[in-house]
Design a protein around this motif. Structure first.
Motif, PDB file in Angstrom:
ATOM      1  N   ASP A  96       0.829  -1.210   0.000  1.00  0.00           N
ATOM      2  CA  ASP A  96       0.000   0.000   0.000  1.00  0.00           C
ATOM      3  C   ASP A  96       0.865   1.262   0.000  1.00  0.00           C
ATOM      4  O   ASP A  96       0.569   2.231  -0.711  1.00  0.00           O
ATOM      5  N   ILE A  97       1.923   1.244   0.800  1.00  0.00           N
ATOM      6  CA  ILE A  97       2.782   2.431   0.905  1.00  0.00           C
ATOM      7  C   ILE A  97       3.564   2.641  -0.386  1.00  0.00           C
ATOM      8  O   ILE A  97       3.658   3.762  -0.895  1.00  0.00           O
ATOM      9  N   ARG A  98       4.122   1.564  -0.924  1.00  0.00           N
ATOM     10  CA  ARG A  98       4.899   1.698  -2.167  1.00  0.00           C
ATOM     11  C   ARG A  98       4.002   2.109  -3.330  1.00  0.00           C
ATOM     12  O   ARG A  98       4.388   2.930  -4.168  1.00  0.00           O
ATOM     13  N   ASP A  99       2.792   1.550  -3.383  1.00  0.00           N
ATOM     14  CA  ASP A  99       1.860   1.909  -4.460  1.00  0.00           C
ATOM     15  C   ASP A  99       1.410   3.360  -4.354  1.00  0.00           C
ATOM     16  O   ASP A  99       1.141   4.010  -5.372  1.00  0.00           O
ATOM     17  N   ALA A 100       1.329   3.873  -3.133  1.00  0.00           N
ATOM     18  CA  ALA A 100       0.897   5.254  -2.955  1.00  0.00           C
ATOM     19  C   ALA A 100       1.834   6.224  -3.663  1.00  0.00           C
ATOM     20  O   ALA A 100       1.397   7.274  -4.151  1.00  0.00           O
ATOM     21  N   VAL A 101       3.121   5.866  -3.736  1.00  0.00           N
ATOM     22  CA  VAL A 101       4.095   6.711  -4.411  1.00  0.00           C
ATOM     23  C   VAL A 101       4.143   6.395  -5.909  1.00  0.00           C
ATOM     24  O   VAL A 101       4.075   7.292  -6.752  1.00  0.00           O
ATOM     25  N   SER A 102       4.258   5.125  -6.241  1.00  0.00           N
ATOM     26  CA  SER A 102       4.410   4.743  -7.658  1.00  0.00           C
ATOM     27  C   SER A 102       3.175   5.057  -8.483  1.00  0.00           C
ATOM     28  O   SER A 102       3.280   5.313  -9.680  1.00  0.00           O
ATOM     29  N   ARG A 103       1.981   5.020  -7.872  1.00  0.00           N
ATOM     30  CA  ARG A 103       0.742   5.282  -8.613  1.00  0.00           C
ATOM     31  C   ARG A 103       0.238   6.709  -8.440  1.00  0.00           C
ATOM     32  O   ARG A 103      -0.879   7.037  -8.835  1.00  0.00           O
ATOM     33  N   HIS A 104       1.051   7.540  -7.833  1.00  0.00           N
ATOM     34  CA  HIS A 104       0.711   8.953  -7.703  1.00  0.00           C
ATOM     35  C   HIS A 104       0.643   9.575  -9.095  1.00  0.00           C
ATOM     36  O   HIS A 104       1.394   9.191  -9.999  1.00  0.00           O
ATOM     37  N   VAL A 152       5.183   3.104   7.678  1.00  0.00           N
ATOM     38  CA  VAL A 152       5.358   3.960   6.492  1.00  0.00           C
ATOM     39  C   VAL A 152       6.828   4.180   6.152  1.00  0.00           C
ATOM     40  O   VAL A 152       7.272   3.891   5.025  1.00  0.00           O
ATOM     41  N   LEU A 153       7.603   4.704   7.094  1.00  0.00           N
ATOM     42  CA  LEU A 153       8.960   5.148   6.776  1.00  0.00           C
ATOM     43  C   LEU A 153       9.846   4.068   6.150  1.00  0.00           C
ATOM     44  O   LEU A 153      10.575   4.364   5.189  1.00  0.00           O
ATOM     45  N   PRO A 154       9.829   2.805   6.610  1.00  0.00           N
ATOM     46  CA  PRO A 154      10.709   1.811   5.978  1.00  0.00           C
ATOM     47  C   PRO A 154      10.354   1.499   4.526  1.00  0.00           C
ATOM     48  O   PRO A 154      11.166   0.889   3.820  1.00  0.00           O
ATOM     49  N   PHE A 155       9.161   1.930   4.065  1.00  0.00           N
ATOM     50  CA  PHE A 155       8.701   1.541   2.723  1.00  0.00           C
ATOM     51  C   PHE A 155       8.624   2.709   1.749  1.00  0.00           C
ATOM     52  O   PHE A 155       8.116   2.563   0.637  1.00  0.00           O
ATOM     53  N   ILE A 156       9.114   3.892   2.162  1.00  0.00           N
ATOM     54  CA  ILE A 156       9.252   4.980   1.195  1.00  0.00           C
ATOM     55  C   ILE A 156      10.375   4.604   0.232  1.00  0.00           C
ATOM     56  O   ILE A 156      11.120   3.650   0.482  1.00  0.00           O
ATOM     57  N   PRO A 157      10.516   5.293  -0.911  1.00  0.00           N
ATOM     58  CA  PRO A 157      11.582   4.923  -1.858  1.00  0.00           C
ATOM     59  C   PRO A 157      12.924   4.741  -1.161  1.00  0.00           C
ATOM     60  O   PRO A 157      13.334   5.582  -0.356  1.00  0.00           O
ATOM     61  N   TYR A 158      13.610   3.655  -1.494  1.00  0.00           N
ATOM     62  CA  TYR A 158      14.792   3.271  -0.727  1.00  0.00           C
ATOM     63  C   TYR A 158      15.902   4.305  -0.802  1.00  0.00           C
ATOM     64  O   TYR A 158      16.624   4.513   0.180  1.00  0.00           O
ATOM     65  N   ASP A 159      16.088   4.966  -1.949  1.00  0.00           N
ATOM     66  CA  ASP A 159      17.171   5.943  -2.039  1.00  0.00           C
ATOM     67  C   ASP A 159      16.939   7.123  -1.091  1.00  0.00           C
ATOM     68  O   ASP A 159      17.879   7.863  -0.770  1.00  0.00           O
ATOM     69  N   ILE A 160      15.689   7.288  -0.613  1.00  0.00           N
ATOM     70  CA  ILE A 160      15.413   8.300   0.412  1.00  0.00           C
ATOM     71  C   ILE A 160      15.564   7.689   1.798  1.00  0.00           C
ATOM     72  O   ILE A 160      16.194   8.273   2.683  1.00  0.00           O
ATOM     73  N   TYR A 161      15.007   6.500   1.988  1.00  0.00           N
ATOM     74  CA  TYR A 161      15.046   5.873   3.312  1.00  0.00           C
ATOM     75  C   TYR A 161      16.478   5.579   3.754  1.00  0.00           C
ATOM     76  O   TYR A 161      16.797   5.698   4.950  1.00  0.00           O
ATOM     77  N   HIS A 162      17.347   5.234   2.813  1.00  0.00           N
ATOM     78  CA  HIS A 162      18.699   4.833   3.214  1.00  0.00           C
ATOM     79  C   HIS A 162      19.495   5.991   3.812  1.00  0.00           C
ATOM     80  O   HIS A 162      20.510   5.776   4.467  1.00  0.00           O
ATOM     81  N   THR A 163      19.031   7.263   3.625  1.00  0.00           N
ATOM     82  CA  THR A 163      19.748   8.403   4.198  1.00  0.00           C
ATOM     83  C   THR A 163      19.708   8.394   5.727  1.00  0.00           C
ATOM     84  O   THR A 163      20.556   9.009   6.369  1.00  0.00           O
ATOM     85  N   PHE A 164      18.709   7.713   6.303  1.00  0.00           N
ATOM     86  CA  PHE A 164      18.662   7.609   7.769  1.00  0.00           C
ATOM     87  C   PHE A 164      18.393   6.188   8.247  1.00  0.00           C
ATOM     88  O   PHE A 164      18.213   5.958   9.448  1.00  0.00           O
ATOM     89  N   ALA A 165      18.421   5.213   7.330  1.00  0.00           N
ATOM     90  CA  ALA A 165      18.103   3.831   7.690  1.00  0.00           C
ATOM     91  C   ALA A 165      19.067   3.261   8.718  1.00  0.00           C
ATOM     92  O   ALA A 165      18.672   2.475   9.587  1.00  0.00           O
ATOM     93  N   ARG A 166      20.341   3.655   8.636  1.00  0.00           N
ATOM     94  CA  ARG A 166      21.344   3.058   9.517  1.00  0.00           C
ATOM     95  C   ARG A 166      21.133   3.401  10.991  1.00  0.00           C
ATOM     96  O   ARG A 166      21.657   2.717  11.876  1.00  0.00           O
ATOM     97  N   TYR A 167      20.386   4.476  11.276  1.00  0.00           N
ATOM     98  CA  TYR A 167      20.124   4.821  12.672  1.00  0.00           C
ATOM     99  C   TYR A 167      18.623   4.918  12.982  1.00  0.00           C
ATOM    100  O   TYR A 167      18.234   5.362  14.079  1.00  0.00           O
TER     101      TYR A 167
END
Length: 513
Positions: free
Chosen positions: A189-197, A318-333
């Motif tokens: 649902d979260i990934r589709d919310a962005v890709s189907r926007h 929500v946050l873990p499933f936003i586009p990965y190139d965005i999530y990885h900026t703070f994923a490590r912490y």
């Protein structure tokens, strides 16, 4: 017991190779120092005594010529001309450390007699500060036009409201991308919310602008009334020739710097106490660690940084499933946020706002991101020492005609800072020191982006059209950088997010879901 032949041979070989390795290293070190001495002689500057082991400063750098140093320091400098009576000119300069640079700035007219200028210190990325640079002046101008404040207290309230409204819109625009009931949503649902926007690229930009963060330090000048609003850890100061304690000019002509508005920083004891007071007592030990929120972020207020503001379910739904190139900026912490995340928000954009009445003795207003103040008050960024240092530096003459560039150069030369071993030392060779500060990689490990805006004031008695800086005037010095006209704020495009109207019945249903 006799030593086996094989062990003896292995040990001897190892020792021999170690000796050879040391000889090669020593030769390379001597060659490096020899080349450095030769380059210094070519530039006709006195070579310092190099003792890498004494300073523990073995980090590589490129020795630059004085001409190259000037080019780099002056690459992003300019001067803005305004029609305001009280303002001679507005000077801005920037030296990047991050790539891309995360600092931004703005200078705009508000109405016929107002000026708004700001510096914006981004973190995690440049997206939020880029947006704030454009939108904050619009929100301030729109709010001033709507409220029409008539007293200093009312103006302060209006500025605060503009800051909060902009950050609220950033958050609501983010929430509007996803299903309303995130508790019943899944990864798809979260990934589709962005890709189907309807516009996936715009949706990703909205997420980036909410995830990345930015401090903001802005001044609003209306005649002799100066208002400073600060969210985060940048700083604004008013410079005036020393007066008897506060405003009077001393006979010796000395200079004094007065901080107009304080910083919002978890390292500041008062602000730390305020932040902790906003949450239950059982969270007190976890909110601020090592002078950072959750031990992670070193600001006490900001735009964006939505991972410190979202409702609790958004952290894992929500946050873990936003586009990965965005999530990885703070994923490590991210896990370090989640484990302490109970009563959000932990950050706010509500600024500290103050009012100052200008006097004829006031000469400059200096706005600077924390990259400047780190250099001027390294032991304690929040001390007033850096304010006084800034006052003394801007009163001196140097090779730079642009006062903002002058401040950056002199700040970098104020002390040779070796933060890795907590050493400060006087600069004995400016060319050598600036080469180090400008070329070491990765630059972010040794200094921050530095952005400075200097508003040069003029007494009311000198306020006429001929006294404002003019490119055709013989007094205009092209060395200050390109000349720009100060443009009015354009508020015709409206807010960045407008909530869709909903019926009371649908609101009642969603509230219960």
């Amino acid at each position: 017991m006799p030593i086996p032949l094989r062990a003896a041979v292995t040990t001897a070989t190892t020792l021999g190779l170690s000796g050879v390795g040391y000889i090669v290293y020593k030769q390379q070190q001597d060659l490096f120092e020899q080349k450095q001495q030769e380059l210094l002689k070519k530039e006709q500057v006195q070579a310092p005594v190099i003792d890498h082991y004494a300073n523990r400063d073995t980090r590589p750098y490129t020795l630059l010529s004085p001409e190259t140093i000037n080019e780099r320091l002056r690459a992003d400098q300019f001067v803005t001309r305004t029609p305001l009576d009280r303002v001679k000119a507005v000077y801005t300069s920037q030296v990047a450390s991050n790539n891309p640079v995360e600092d931004n700035y703005s200078v705009n007219l508000v109405g016929t007699q107002g000026l708004i200028a700001g510096v914006y210190d981004g973190h995690i990325g440049p997206d939020c500060s880029r947006m704030i640079k454009t939108q904050l002046p619009k929100y301030v101008a729109r709010q001033l036009d709507s409220d029409k404040p008539e007293t200093p207290e009312a103006v302060e309230s209006t500025l605060s409201k503009a800051f909060v409204t902009l950050d609220d819109d950033i958050q609501q625009r983010f929430y509007a991308l996803f299903p309303k009931n995130v508790n019943r949503s899944n990864e798809k649902d979260i990934r589709d919310a962005v890709s189907r926007h309807p516009n996936p690229a715009a949706a990703e930009l909205y997420i980036r602008e909410a995830i990345t963060g930015s401090c903001a330090c802005a001044v609003y000048l209306d005649g002799d009334d100066l208002y400073a609003a600060n969210t985060g850890d940048s700083r604004v100061m008013c410079m005036y020739i020393t007066c008897f304690v506060v405003v009077r000019q001393e006979k010796d002509g000395s200079w004094t710097g007065r901080r107009i508005v304080e910083e919002q920083s978890p390292a500041h004891p008062d602000w730390k106490a305020y932040m902790i007071s906003q949450h239950p007592a059982n969270e007190a030990e976890d909110i601020v660690k090592r002078k950072r929120i959750f031990g992670l972020i070193a600001v006490g207020g900001s735009f964006g940084d939505i991972m410190y503001k979202v409702p609790v379910p958004y952290q894992m739904k929500v946050l873990p499933f936003i586009p990965y190139d965005i999530y990885h900026t703070f994923a490590r912490y991210h896990h370090r946020i989640v484990v302490h995340y109970h009563t959000p928000p932990y950050l706010s954009s509500k600024p500290l706002v103050t009012h100052h009445k200008l006097t004829p003795e006031d000469k400059y207003i200096i706005l600077g991101t924390d990259g400047l103040w780190d250099e001027l008050s390294w032991d304690n960024v929040r001390s007033s020492d850096g304010d006084q240092v800034a006052a003394e530096l801007i009163s001196t003459k140097g090779p730079d005609a642009n006062p903002a560039t002058h401040m950056i150069r002199q700040a970098l030369l104020f002390d040779a800072v070796y933060k890795n071993v907590h050493i400060k030392a006087p600069v004995s060779n400016p060319t050598l020191e600036l080469s180090k500060r400008l070329t070491r990689k990765p630059s972010r490990n040794y200094r921050d982006d530095i952005t400075v805006t200097v508003i040069q004031l003029q007494p009311p008695s000198q306020s006429d059209s001929s006294s404002s800086i003019n490119v055709e005037d013989p007094s205009y010095d092209p060395a200050v950088g390109r000349l720009e006209e100060c443009k009015p704020v354009d508020t015709s495009d409206g807010r960045i997010f407008t909530p869709k109207p909903t019926s009371w019945f649908s609101g009642w249903i969603w509230a219960r879901l």
